[in-house]
Design a protein around this motif. Sequence first.
Motif, PDB file in Angstrom:
ATOM      1  N   LEU A   1      -1.256   5.508   1.883  1.00 25.76           N
ATOM      2  CA  LEU A   1      -1.910   5.346   0.585  1.00 25.76           C
ATOM      3  C   LEU A   1      -3.425   5.452   0.774  1.00 25.76           C
ATOM      4  O   LEU A   1      -4.105   4.441   0.994  1.00 25.76           O
TER       5      LEU A   1
ATOM      6  N   VAL B   1       5.722  -1.869  -0.462  1.00 27.68           N
ATOM      7  CA  VAL B   1       4.723  -2.898  -0.191  1.00 27.68           C
ATOM      8  C   VAL B   1       5.056  -4.097  -1.061  1.00 27.68           C
ATOM      9  O   VAL B   1       5.210  -3.967  -2.289  1.00 27.68           O
TER      10      VAL B   1
ATOM     11  N   THR C   1       5.446   5.419  -2.565  1.00 33.24           N
ATOM     12  CA  THR C   1       5.463   3.990  -2.284  1.00 33.24           C
ATOM     13  C   THR C   1       5.887   3.205  -3.509  1.00 33.24           C
ATOM     14  O   THR C   1       5.422   3.465  -4.627  1.00 33.24           O
TER      15      THR C   1
ATOM     16  N   LYS D   1       2.529   9.048   1.033  1.00 33.95           N
ATOM     17  CA  LYS D   1       3.920   8.630   1.079  1.00 33.95           C
ATOM     18  C   LYS D   1       4.268   7.963  -0.243  1.00 33.95           C
ATOM     19  O   LYS D   1       3.497   7.158  -0.759  1.00 33.95           O
TER      20      LYS D   1
ATOM     21  N   GLU E   1       9.651   6.247   0.249  1.00 29.21           N
ATOM     22  CA  GLU E   1       9.401   6.254   1.688  1.00 29.21           C
ATOM     23  C   GLU E   1       8.957   4.898   2.221  1.00 29.21           C
ATOM     24  O   GLU E   1       9.170   4.592   3.392  1.00 29.21           O
ATOM     25  N   GLN E   2       8.319   4.101   1.364  1.00 24.01           N
ATOM     26  CA  GLN E   2       7.873   2.791   1.829  1.00 24.01           C
ATOM     27  C   GLN E   2       7.755   1.824   0.651  1.00 24.01           C
ATOM     28  O   GLN E   2       7.618   2.235  -0.505  1.00 24.01           O
TER      29      GLN E   2
END
Length: 337
Positions: A162, A70, A37, A35, A67-68
Amino acid sequence: MLIKGLSTLQKIEKIELSTNFPIGPVNVYVLFGEKLTLIDTGLNRELAWKELNNGLLKLGLNLNDIEQIVLTHHHNDHTAMIDWILEENPSIQVFAHQDTEMILKDEDYLEWSSQFFEKLFLEFGLTKEMAYKWAYRKGDRDRYDYLNVNRTLSDGDFVPGLPNWKVIETLGHSQDHISLYNEKEQLFICGDNIIQGIHAGIFLDAPKRGKERSKPLLQYLDNLEKCRKLNVQLTFSGHGPNIENLNEAIDSQLGNIENRAQRVIRTLEKANGVASGFEIIQEMYRGRYENAVITFVFEIVAVLDLLQKRNVVVAEKANGVYQYRLVNYKTTSNKIV
């Protein structure tokens, strides 16, 4: 940047985003995993917003491709632009330490945090006016309307989407700081845990109600030793250049900490072996501390924690203010014995 020998699924690209802080730009990273990131988001400034979008464009991407996200920790140069990003693309999933959302958004915690710091600042020797001003600065804090942590990350977790990226809790810079380690590729994303050529920023966060406060410098020293055991070829930091020799950077941080501890000791020596925390700051940072009181309070609180653990200093409360006294200090010789 595509690291030599790195698989396509582990490609990492750095985007530098402007801040108005003395430390300069903040680094955010795009990881091409299962994905797509984004690691951290930058400060909510128009210039940084343009830099992020232009940086993605150079990679053939835009915010709708992310998509994401962190978050390495809650400090606003790493999080504040997340609302702008989520408003543009609300489908993005957000991952962070279990305490990040509480520190940023929980109104009960934020009110308690202000109360906690007002008391701490008074006990450190600040005036009532200064203690109130610096403790309640959060009245002007960033508001996070869209941020919602979809999944919390703990030490030892692997980040969804990941492959091979493992979470390492690296407390000290903040109480929600995490780093990411890829043992297979020998890569380390360390946020603000270690910054090349800049001494560690050690900050206090209020504990949860009913809990004792953390001792972040002691945590930080433990985490440096944890990081030293990692097999790392390249480290990506939250500010500044990539770190090619992690152990050398760790040794530099340890040297800086020892130098600061010795400065505190010398300052106490000049004060005949005893002073309040604020008196230490006034002497060490004369002409500098007025506009950054909270930074210097956090720094010296942390060093005094270390010196107390080493039994070099003891804290004694008098009239509501802690006095820090060198152990076995003799005024006749002006030396610690």
